[in-house]
Write an enzyme that holds these catalytic residues in place. Structure first.
Site, PDB file in Angstrom:
ATOM      1  N   CYS A   1       0.837  -1.206   0.000  1.00 33.84           N
ATOM      2  CA  CYS A   1       0.000   0.000   0.000  1.00 33.84           C
ATOM      3  C   CYS A   1       0.869   1.253   0.000  1.00 33.84           C
ATOM      4  O   CYS A   1       0.598   2.205  -0.741  1.00 33.84           O
ATOM      5  CB  CYS A   1      -0.918  -0.004   1.216  1.00 33.84           C
ATOM      6  SG  CYS A   1      -2.032   1.416   1.298  1.00 33.84           S
TER       7      CYS A   1
ATOM      8  N   CYS B   1      -6.001  -2.891   7.217  1.00 38.40           N
ATOM      9  CA  CYS B   1      -7.260  -2.158   7.368  1.00 38.40           C
ATOM     10  C   CYS B   1      -8.441  -2.867   6.735  1.00 38.40           C
ATOM     11  O   CYS B   1      -9.578  -2.620   7.121  1.00 38.40           O
ATOM     12  CB  CYS B   1      -7.112  -0.753   6.797  1.00 38.40           C
ATOM     13  SG  CYS B   1      -6.862  -0.698   5.018  1.00 38.40           S
TER      14      CYS B   1
END
Length: 359
Positions: free
Chosen positions: A101, A198
């Site tokens: 990410c 997440c």
């Protein structure tokens, strides 16, 4: 003074980063990256990509009197992070989605968009430090707070990236950050910290795999180091190197996942001693200085986000990969994780741990 875009999760770290930059005289704008729909997997509100993050960040920006925007990166996040995560597990690897990410979203897509919008720099609340040496080259260092240090997750950053990045809280401890945020009456001063992954509800990635890739969960043999079948597994993506629980092998000597062999759909197990590795290969290496220190060099290597860095000899191989030879064995070196090279507090670079050949 610079025109700075601050990536904000609504948490205390990025909130204080924005406040410190504003106090230093910079023109500051806040942005939250919308990465993942809250309802898609039932995410908790504390997660860094949930809608609550944007609400919290907007509240902080209103208090500071700075502009705030939300950038939608859901498509990019699914393609570059979630699909990578699933693909790695289905190929017998243990992925690190936070590194990916950072590489593809926070420090590629966001930097590119900030440049297009005319910002001079992007700032985040990462615990790491950027230092310029006497020759004007940028160095990436560990944070002052070694417990919170995130430099492992940032090893892929090169000179062009570091030239346009700011990590304002890297010089402070987490306790200092909370105290400084409270002194400024920031609403995020005592906000719960976001989780590492997440998009994984309740921390159980297996549920995500059952939803997103049920076809990959094919049962197969569990074999010992001599190749004898001693049990059956429920699908290779449900296991990681070093795992002991959930193997269903009954009593006797404890057995651990030593290797994953997708070619045979086999899970290889052995005693704890079999987890020790002294040599492994690293692929797709990236270097902070845009080039390796040498064809062969000594450093400390870290093979997990919170693992102890170990002394090692690193040498270039003819195929472009790198051989890492540890001075002492390391337990559960997991293929698919990042191996990051350090010279003391300085990050040299890193790459991905390759799967060892399985006989």
């Amino acid at each position: 003074m610079a025109n700075v875009l601050v990536a904000m999760s609504g948490g205390v770290d990025s909130s204080l980063a924005a406040a410190l930059l504003q106090e230093a005289g910079h023109q500051v704008t806040g942005v939250t990256m919308h990465l993942w729909d809250d309802d898609e997997q039932g995410l908790r509100e504390s997660l860094c990509c949930a809608a609550e993050a944007a609400t919290s960040a907007r509240r902080v920006c209103a208090l500071l009197g700075i502009p705030f925007y939300v950038f939608n990166y859901q498509r990019e996040f699914r393609r570059h992070v979630i699909e990578y995560f699933i693909r790695a597990y289905t190929h017998g690897l243990t992925p690190n989605p936070c590194v990916e990410c950072n590489r593809m979203i926070k420090f590629r897509a966001l930097l590119d968009r900030a440049r297009a919008l005319g910002f001079d720099a992007v700032a985040t609340g990462h615990y790491a430090r950027i230092v310029r040496d006497d020759c004007g080259r940028y160095q990436l260092w560990r944070a002052v707070d070694t417990e919170k240090d995130q430099s492992y997750m940032l090893h892929m950053l090169g000179q062009a990236d570091l030239a346009r990045l700011l990590f304002p809280i890297g010089e402070y401890t987490k306790q200092q950050v909370r105290e400084m945020a409270a002194a400024r009456c920031l609403p995020s001063a005592n906000r719960e910290e976001s989780q590492d992954i997440c998009f994984v509800p309740d921390g159980d990635y297996r549920n995500l795999l059952r939803i997103e890739a049920p076809e990959s969960l094919i049962p197969g043999p569990i074999v010992d180091l001599e190749g004898r079948e001693i049990g059956r597994h429920r699908g290779l993506p449900l296991y990681t190197v070093g795992q002991r629980r959930g193997l269903g092998l009954g009593g006797g000597e404890p057995r651990y996942v030593v290797a994953i062999d997708p070619a045979r759909n086999a899970l290889i197990v052995g005693p704890v001693e079999a987890l020790n590795r002294e040599r492994f290969i690293v692929t797709d290496a990236r270097w902070v200085d845009d080039a390796p220190p040498a064809e062969t060099f000594h450093c400390q290597v870290q093979v997990r986000a919170h693992a102890e860095p170990l002394p090692a000899r690193v040498s270039a191989q003819p195929d472009g990969r790198w051989l890492v030879e540890l001075e002492r064995p390391q337990r559960a070196v997991s293929p698919g994780q990042a191996a990051v090279f350090y010279d003391g507090v300085r990050v040299l670079g890193g790459g991905w741990i390759a799967r060892p050949e399985v006989g």
